[in-house]
Design an enzyme around this catalytic site. Structure first.
Site: not given
Ligand code: AP5
Length: 244
Positions: A13, A87, A126, A159, A170
């Protein structure tokens, strides 16, 4: 276009939202990035969310909605992409109410699908820049200089929530919350599933086709060509990898 980008941790994402911003000029907002930024500067909000984020648990709905409603600007002609929000079903419902009030309903909820083994591989490899937050992957999207960000030369770190035990937690939380959320958007008739496997450029093109088919993009050809010369080092690197 006005979309929410859905998918489990590691679905890509954040990487895609960053490309929409760079290549299509669509503003993006990531709850995860906002929280990590606030934690790093030890603000009041950062202190409130820290224990949830570092342990991989969800921040309470009321707090997330409050943060997002205040930051969501719907004034841009190009709309917005929301990454990591909503979410839960409750967050989705509250978001709809905010947007209805502003007479700017969502165009679509785009759900990125990927096998769990790929998610774990992506998350465990990552690395993020501790200064600007840019994403890398040790094998799939490595920086030019090991351990250093291409964009700002900041140090690349793992991270806290990418430790193996926290990744498992997660993913388990996502299993529980995703189904009601997807039902919500399916019932509204705006759920679109996109295969999130493959290189990020491939996934970008898949979603671009969806956006065009639905007429969500504001003058995409012009913005694409105009932005070709303004790409960030990361975006150029991604293109090079794709072309190789
Ligand atoms: P990446 O693009 O970072 O993936 P992502 O889907 O954004 O994964 P996240 O881990 O950031 O999502 P998340 O939803 O768990 O965390 P968030 O930061 O939102 O890609 C991952 C890796 O793969 C990278 O190394 C990238 O380079 C590689 N990659 C990506 N696409 C690729 C491809 N096609 N091919 C090859 N490599 C690829 O949230 C963090 C925390 O915040 C949550 O755990 C929670 O505590 C809190 N939080 C955030 N939003 C909310 C909410 N709405 N409600 C409650 N708590 C929340």
């Amino acid at each position: 276009m006005r979309i929410v980008l859905l998918g489990p941790p590691g679905a890509g994402k954040g990487s895609l939202a960053s490309l929409y911003h760079q290549r299509l000029g669509v503003p993006h907002l990531s709850t995860g990035e906002i929280f990590r930024h606030e934690i790093a500067r030890d603000s009041r909000l950062g202190q409130r969310v820290k224990r949830y984020v570092t342990n991989g648990r969800l921040v309470p709905d009321a707090l997330v909605v409050e943060v997002m409603a205040s930051r969501l600007t719907t004034g841009s002609r190009r709309g917005f992409v929301l990454d990591g929000f909503p979410r839960t079903r409750e967050q989705a419902d509250r978001l709809d109410r905010v947007l209805e009030h502003r007479r700017q309903p969502l165009d679509g909820a785009v759900y990125l699908t990927s096998p769990e083994s790929l998610l774990v591989q992506r998350l465990s490899g990552r690395r993020v820049c501790e200064r600007c937050g840019e994403n890398y992957h040790v094998r799939r999207m490595p920086p030019k200089r090991p351990g250093r960000c291409d964009r700002c030369r900041g140090r690349l770190i793992t991270r806290k929530d990418d430790e193996p035990a926290t990744i498992r937690k997660r993913l388990a939380i996502d299993h529980r919350t995703a189904t009601p959320l997807l039902h919500y958007y399916k019932r509204r008739g705006i759920l679109y599933r996109v295969n999130g496997s493959g290189h990020v450029n491939t996934v970008f093109v898949r979603t671009l086709k969806l956006f065009r088919r639905n007429g969500w993009l504001h003058d995409p050809t012009t913005s694409l060509s105009r932005r070709r010369n303004q790409r960030s080092p990361r975006s150029r690197r991604i293109s090079r990898i794709a072309a190789a």
